[in-house]
Scaffold this motif. Structure first.
Motif, short mmCIF file in Angstrom:
data_model
loop_
_atom_site.label_atom_id
_atom_site.label_comp_id
_atom_site.label_asym_id
_atom_site.label_seq_id
_atom_site.Cartn_x
_atom_site.Cartn_y
_atom_site.Cartn_z
N ILE A 177 -30.76 -21.05 21.18
CA ILE A 177 -29.41 -20.47 21.06
C ILE A 177 -28.54 -20.90 22.25
N THR A 178 -29.10 -20.84 23.46
CA THR A 178 -28.33 -21.23 24.65
C THR A 178 -27.95 -22.70 24.59
N ALA A 195 -24.91 -23.47 22.45
CA ALA A 195 -23.69 -22.69 22.70
C ALA A 195 -22.46 -23.60 22.79
N SER A 236 -19.24 -21.87 22.87
CA SER A 236 -18.17 -20.99 23.34
C SER A 236 -18.73 -20.03 24.38
N HIS A 294 -20.69 -17.14 22.66
CA HIS A 294 -21.99 -17.62 22.20
C HIS A 294 -22.96 -17.75 23.39
N SER A 305 -26.31 -15.39 24.23
CA SER A 305 -27.65 -15.97 24.36
C SER A 305 -28.35 -15.44 25.62
#
Length: 367
Positions: free
Chosen positions: A263-264, A267, A269, A272, A276
């Motif tokens: 997820i990181t 990212a 934005s 986001h 994360s």
């Protein structure tokens, strides 16, 4: 620190900011572990805090890349000493069935300090300059020294431990023998802490640059936003360690860290990216008390310092490996963030597979 070493002309040496720190910490662990086991737990804490104070005030005097990195190396000895004595003291006074909860509480204090430091770092630097930041760290070190005087320790127990081993000279009590450097009984939690610390090491190097890439002025915001999640989770996770065992907690922890890394890395934005951090904080918070309690349970009661030192050596080597791999894969190129965080996810997967494999191996040996 990334920005500071870049301003000195050392952008390619970012990984050494934490890397040299961890090398020094790893080298000092066997000595600090032996001192904790045979002389005093508190003395180890005093040494660690005093080194941190002196080096913090020395940073403004060294204005070259080589000078700064030398101080980073020397500063690492603080980490090589203080946590070894602190965790050994905790394991002394907490019964086995409560160690997960106790290590969770200890972990909460570490997380609060770390997260607040990260969050305040950019503010202090912007307000008082980088030198003001270093002086602030030195003052915080002085404040942390005071409570150590009031910590109670059973010195007689430690001295009896030394007498039982036949250690009468300070040399024997301080300088470790080859078989006193590594505690083989804690290899399994040490492997897991190496991998999870490697993931954190990658985060520590890339998060400031990723924040800058996304236009986040406070480079410590990533770690600041998850502090609430981390504190609550570590309290709860510590109790779960005592109920369901360290392995299950670590399986959950590594699974969440795997998801967090992906997820990181993807990212695009600020929202986001910061969301994360909550996932990363959750995974880290679940794993930390588990691996510390597991190490305390497995450590030989007469060599608790050695057991904790071994776990921390693995921690430091994990940070070093993660920092190096992050610099190698990321290479100061924003387009490589996802590739680097994918490697972090692979480390989490490796930890999950190791837990499964080592569990099966243990069962086979029992039969």
């Amino acid at each position: 620190m990334n920005e500071y070493i870049t301003s000195l002309g050392g952008a390619d040496y970012k990984w050494l900011i934490l890397g040299l720190w961890t090398i020094a910490a790893a080298l000092s662990r066997p000595i600090s572990g032996k001192i904790a086991d045979n002389i005093s737990r508190k003395s180890v804490m005093f040494i660690g805090v005093i080194v941190s104070i002196l080096i913090s005030f020395a940073y403004p005097l060294f204005l070259t890349v080589s000078g700064f990195l030398l101080l980073r190396f020397l500063h690492g000895f603080s980490t090589g000493f203080q946590p070894t004595g602190a965790t050994a003291l905790v394991s002394d006074i907490i019964p086995q069935g409560k160690r997960g909860e106790a290590m969770g509480i200890l972990g909460v204090t570490i997380t609060l300090g770390f997260s607040l430091g990260q969050a305040l770092g950019s503010f202090v630097e912007a307000t008082f300059s980088i030198d003001g930041l270093f002086y602030t760290c030195g003052i915080l070190g002085l404040l942390s020294l005071l409570p150590v005087f009031f910590i109670k320790e059973d010195k007689e127990k430690v001295k009896a431990n030394a007498r039982e081993k036949g250690y009468h000279s300070n040399w024997n009590k301080i300088i470790p023998k080859m078989d006193e450097i590594i505690a083989p009984e804690v290899i399994q939690p040490s492997v897991i802490i190496f991998l999870s610390a490697g993931i954190s090491g990658m985060y520590f190097l890339m998060v400031p640059d990723f924040s800058d890439h996304l236009g986040i002025a406070n480079k410590g915001m990533f770690f600041a936003v998850n502090v609430g999640v981390v504190v609550v989770t570590r309290f709860v996770a510590g109790k779960f360690v005592d109920k369901v065992g360290a392995r299950k907690n670590l399986m959950v922890s590594l699974s969440i860290l795997l998801i967090a890394a992906l997820i990181t890395g993807s990212a695009k934005s600020e929202v986001h990216f910061l969301l994360s951090s909550l996932v990363f904080g959750l995974g880290s918070a679940i794993g930390s008390p588990a691996v510390m309690a597991w190490t305390a349970d497995l450590s030989n009661p007469k060599y608790k310092g050695r057991g904790m030192a071994t776990m921390f050596i693995a921690l430091e080597l994990g940070f070093l490996f993660g920092n190096f791999m992050a610099q190698l894969i990321y290479d100061n190129n924003y387009d490589h963030f996802f590739k680097a965080f994918s490697f972090a996810a692979a480390m989490a997967l490796a930890g999950i597979l190791y837990l499964i494999w080592s569990r099966k191996k243990a069962k086979k040996s029992w039969n």
